[in-house]
Motif scaffolding. Sequence first.
Motif, PDB file in Angstrom:
ATOM      1  N   LEU A   2       5.381  -2.242   2.242  1.00  0.00           N
ATOM      2  CA  LEU A   2       5.203  -3.658   1.932  1.00  0.00           C
ATOM      3  C   LEU A   2       5.110  -4.402   3.251  1.00  0.00           C
ATOM      4  CD1 LEU A   2       7.052  -5.957  -0.411  1.00  0.00           C
ATOM      5  CD2 LEU A   2       7.443  -6.259   2.012  1.00  0.00           C
ATOM      6  N   GLN A   3       4.165  -5.308   3.354  1.00  0.00           N
ATOM      7  CA  GLN A   3       4.068  -6.161   4.534  1.00  0.00           C
ATOM      8  C   GLN A   3       4.424  -7.577   4.119  1.00  0.00           C
ATOM      9  OE1 GLN A   3       0.248  -7.365   6.653  1.00  0.00           O
ATOM     10  NE2 GLN A   3       1.066  -5.741   7.966  1.00  0.00           N
TER      11      GLN A   3
ATOM     12  N   ARG B  48       9.142   0.051   4.648  1.00  0.00           N
ATOM     13  CA  ARG B  48       8.709   1.292   4.001  1.00  0.00           C
ATOM     14  C   ARG B  48       9.818   1.834   3.103  1.00  0.00           C
ATOM     15  NH1 ARG B  48       8.324   4.596   8.346  1.00  0.00           N
ATOM     16  NH2 ARG B  48      10.249   5.650   7.830  1.00  0.00           N
ATOM     17  N   PHE B  49       9.444   2.298   1.916  1.00  0.00           N
ATOM     18  CA  PHE B  49      10.380   2.937   0.992  1.00  0.00           C
ATOM     19  C   PHE B  49       9.799   4.268   0.575  1.00  0.00           C
ATOM     20  CE2 PHE B  49      12.094   3.773  -3.276  1.00  0.00           C
ATOM     21  CZ  PHE B  49      13.441   3.767  -2.969  1.00  0.00           C
ATOM     22  N   ASP B  50      10.535   5.346   0.836  1.00  0.00           N
ATOM     23  CA  ASP B  50      10.059   6.684   0.496  1.00  0.00           C
ATOM     24  C   ASP B  50      10.940   7.263  -0.589  1.00  0.00           C
ATOM     25  OD1 ASP B  50       9.038   9.200   0.341  1.00  0.00           O
ATOM     26  OD2 ASP B  50       9.442   9.740   2.423  1.00  0.00           O
ATOM     27  N   ARG B  51      10.474   7.223  -1.815  1.00  0.00           N
ATOM     28  CA  ARG B  51      11.280   7.754  -2.911  1.00  0.00           C
ATOM     29  C   ARG B  51      11.051   9.236  -3.118  1.00  0.00           C
ATOM     30  NH1 ARG B  51       8.443   5.356  -8.278  1.00  0.00           N
ATOM     31  NH2 ARG B  51       6.811   6.874  -8.235  1.00  0.00           N
ATOM     32  N   THR B  52      10.146   9.849  -2.369  1.00  0.00           N
ATOM     33  CA  THR B  52       9.930  11.285  -2.490  1.00  0.00           C
ATOM     34  C   THR B  52      10.936  12.064  -1.660  1.00  0.00           C
ATOM     35  OG1 THR B  52       8.324  11.358  -0.679  1.00  0.00           O
ATOM     36  CG2 THR B  52       7.459  10.996  -2.910  1.00  0.00           C
ATOM     37  N   ALA B  53      11.773  11.373  -0.891  1.00  0.00           N
ATOM     38  CA  ALA B  53      12.741  12.039  -0.024  1.00  0.00           C
ATOM     39  C   ALA B  53      13.945  12.570  -0.803  1.00  0.00           C
ATOM     40  CB  ALA B  53      13.204  11.078   1.063  1.00  0.00           C
ATOM     41  N   GLY B  54      14.012  12.297  -2.099  1.00  0.00           N
ATOM     42  CA  GLY B  54      15.141  12.738  -2.915  1.00  0.00           C
ATOM     43  C   GLY B  54      16.112  11.590  -3.127  1.00  0.00           C
ATOM     44  N   PRO B  55      16.873  11.620  -4.203  1.00  0.00           N
ATOM     45  CA  PRO B  55      17.733  10.494  -4.571  1.00  0.00           C
ATOM     46  C   PRO B  55      18.712  10.064  -3.483  1.00  0.00           C
ATOM     47  CG  PRO B  55      17.662  12.110  -6.332  1.00  0.00           C
ATOM     48  CD  PRO B  55      16.933  12.704  -5.170  1.00  0.00           C
ATOM     49  N   LYS B  56      19.304  11.010  -2.775  1.00  0.00           N
ATOM     50  CA  LYS B  56      20.284  10.639  -1.752  1.00  0.00           C
ATOM     51  C   LYS B  56      19.633  10.118  -0.485  1.00  0.00           C
ATOM     52  CE  LYS B  56      23.894  13.629  -3.446  1.00  0.00           C
ATOM     53  NZ  LYS B  56      24.821  14.697  -3.181  1.00  0.00           N
ATOM     54  N   ALA B  57      18.381  10.483  -0.250  1.00  0.00           N
ATOM     55  CA  ALA B  57      17.712  10.073   0.983  1.00  0.00           C
ATOM     56  C   ALA B  57      16.862   8.813   0.808  1.00  0.00           C
ATOM     57  CB  ALA B  57      16.829  11.208   1.500  1.00  0.00           C
ATOM     58  N   GLN B  58      16.738   8.328  -0.429  1.00  0.00           N
ATOM     59  CA  GLN B  58      15.896   7.154  -0.661  1.00  0.00           C
ATOM     60  C   GLN B  58      16.489   5.944   0.049  1.00  0.00           C
ATOM     61  OE1 GLN B  58      15.310   6.448  -4.785  1.00  0.00           O
ATOM     62  NE2 GLN B  58      14.304   8.390  -5.132  1.00  0.00           N
ATOM     63  N   GLN B  59      15.689   5.355   0.882  1.00  0.00           N
ATOM     64  CA  GLN B  59      16.126   4.120   1.512  1.00  0.00           C
ATOM     65  C   GLN B  59      14.933   3.386   2.112  1.00  0.00           C
ATOM     66  OE1 GLN B  59      18.828   4.688   4.751  1.00  0.00           O
ATOM     67  NE2 GLN B  59      17.503   6.067   5.844  1.00  0.00           N
ATOM     68  N   TRP B  60      15.126   2.106   2.305  1.00  0.00           N
ATOM     69  CA  TRP B  60      14.128   1.277   2.960  1.00  0.00           C
ATOM     70  C   TRP B  60      14.293   1.432   4.466  1.00  0.00           C
ATOM     71  CZ3 TRP B  60      10.327  -1.557   0.698  1.00  0.00           C
ATOM     72  CH2 TRP B  60      10.417  -1.791  -0.677  1.00  0.00           C
ATOM     73  N   ARG B  61      13.177   1.369   5.161  1.00  0.00           N
ATOM     74  CA  ARG B  61      13.185   1.440   6.626  1.00  0.00           C
ATOM     75  C   ARG B  61      12.220   0.389   7.172  1.00  0.00           C
ATOM     76  NH1 ARG B  61      16.013   5.924   7.792  1.00  0.00           N
ATOM     77  NH2 ARG B  61      15.445   6.033   9.981  1.00  0.00           N
ATOM     78  N   LEU B  62      12.538  -0.138   8.339  1.00  0.00           N
ATOM     79  CA  LEU B  62      11.625  -1.045   9.028  1.00  0.00           C
ATOM     80  C   LEU B  62      10.633  -0.176   9.774  1.00  0.00           C
ATOM     81  CD1 LEU B  62      10.842  -3.936   9.904  1.00  0.00           C
ATOM     82  CD2 LEU B  62      12.296  -3.571  11.891  1.00  0.00           C
ATOM     83  N   ALA B  63       9.355  -0.310   9.459  1.00  0.00           N
ATOM     84  CA  ALA B  63       8.326   0.527  10.057  1.00  0.00           C
ATOM     85  C   ALA B  63       7.638  -0.130  11.247  1.00  0.00           C
ATOM     86  CB  ALA B  63       7.280   0.912   9.015  1.00  0.00           C
TER      87      ALA B  63
ATOM     88  N   TRP C 158       0.850  -1.181   0.000  1.00  0.00           N
ATOM     89  CA  TRP C 158       0.000   0.000   0.000  1.00  0.00           C
ATOM     90  C   TRP C 158       0.884   1.228   0.000  1.00  0.00           C
ATOM     91  CZ3 TRP C 158       0.803  -2.859   4.383  1.00  0.00           C
ATOM     92  CH2 TRP C 158       1.231  -2.202   5.531  1.00  0.00           C
ATOM     93  N   ARG C 159       0.273   2.366  -0.251  1.00  0.00           N
ATOM     94  CA  ARG C 159       0.991   3.630  -0.248  1.00  0.00           C
ATOM     95  C   ARG C 159       0.387   4.497   0.841  1.00  0.00           C
ATOM     96  NH1 ARG C 159       4.510   5.903  -3.300  1.00  0.00           N
ATOM     97  NH2 ARG C 159       4.226   4.531  -5.073  1.00  0.00           N
ATOM     98  N   ARG C 160       1.261   4.973   1.739  1.00  0.00           N
ATOM     99  CA  ARG C 160       0.804   5.870   2.798  1.00  0.00           C
ATOM    100  C   ARG C 160       0.591   7.249   2.211  1.00  0.00           C
ATOM    101  NH1 ARG C 160       4.921   5.500   7.590  1.00  0.00           N
ATOM    102  NH2 ARG C 160       4.049   7.547   7.846  1.00  0.00           N
ATOM    103  N   ARG C 161      -0.336   7.973   2.770  1.00  0.00           N
ATOM    104  CA  ARG C 161      -0.568   9.346   2.320  1.00  0.00           C
ATOM    105  C   ARG C 161       0.625  10.205   2.701  1.00  0.00           C
ATOM    106  NH1 ARG C 161      -6.648  10.956   2.481  1.00  0.00           N
ATOM    107  NH2 ARG C 161      -7.581   8.917   2.199  1.00  0.00           N
ATOM    108  N   GLY C 162       0.967  11.126   1.800  1.00  0.00           N
ATOM    109  CA  GLY C 162       2.077  12.044   2.055  1.00  0.00           C
ATOM    110  C   GLY C 162       1.682  13.099   3.069  1.00  0.00           C
ATOM    111  N   GLY C 163       2.608  13.973   3.386  1.00  0.00           N
ATOM    112  CA  GLY C 163       2.353  15.055   4.336  1.00  0.00           C
ATOM    113  C   GLY C 163       1.559  16.170   3.695  1.00  0.00           C
TER     114      GLY C 163
END
Length: 99
Positions: A68-69, A80-95, A51-56
């Motif tokens: 992804l679950q 969680r993967f946030d590609r809107t954070a910019g190319p250098k900040a893109q990373q997967w995180r355990l939510a 699913w996609r979480r709503r942005g701010g």
Amino acid sequence: MPMTKRYDDPIEVEVEYTQVEEVEDCQPQLTPSAFSWRGRRYAVAVVLKYWRRRGGLGSAAGEGPRVLQGRAEGGVYDLRFDRTAGPKAQQWRLARVWD
């Protein structure tokens, strides 16, 4: 009743490309096959849902982080993967971890 714990920890993810019915931005879906968290590798046995979480505030629809679950050893994990954070900040995180 399942117990959950929320995290916001960076993780290393091994991905594979899979073709799915709903393709985002004309690209195949990136599907984590495994992730490493706190020095341990977890193989993703099955992806349960996406699913996609709503942005701010001020975010357009569909711009929020992708979540992804998946089931892996020890429980169910929300990655969680946030590609809107910019190319250098893109990373997967355990939510979240579901026991």
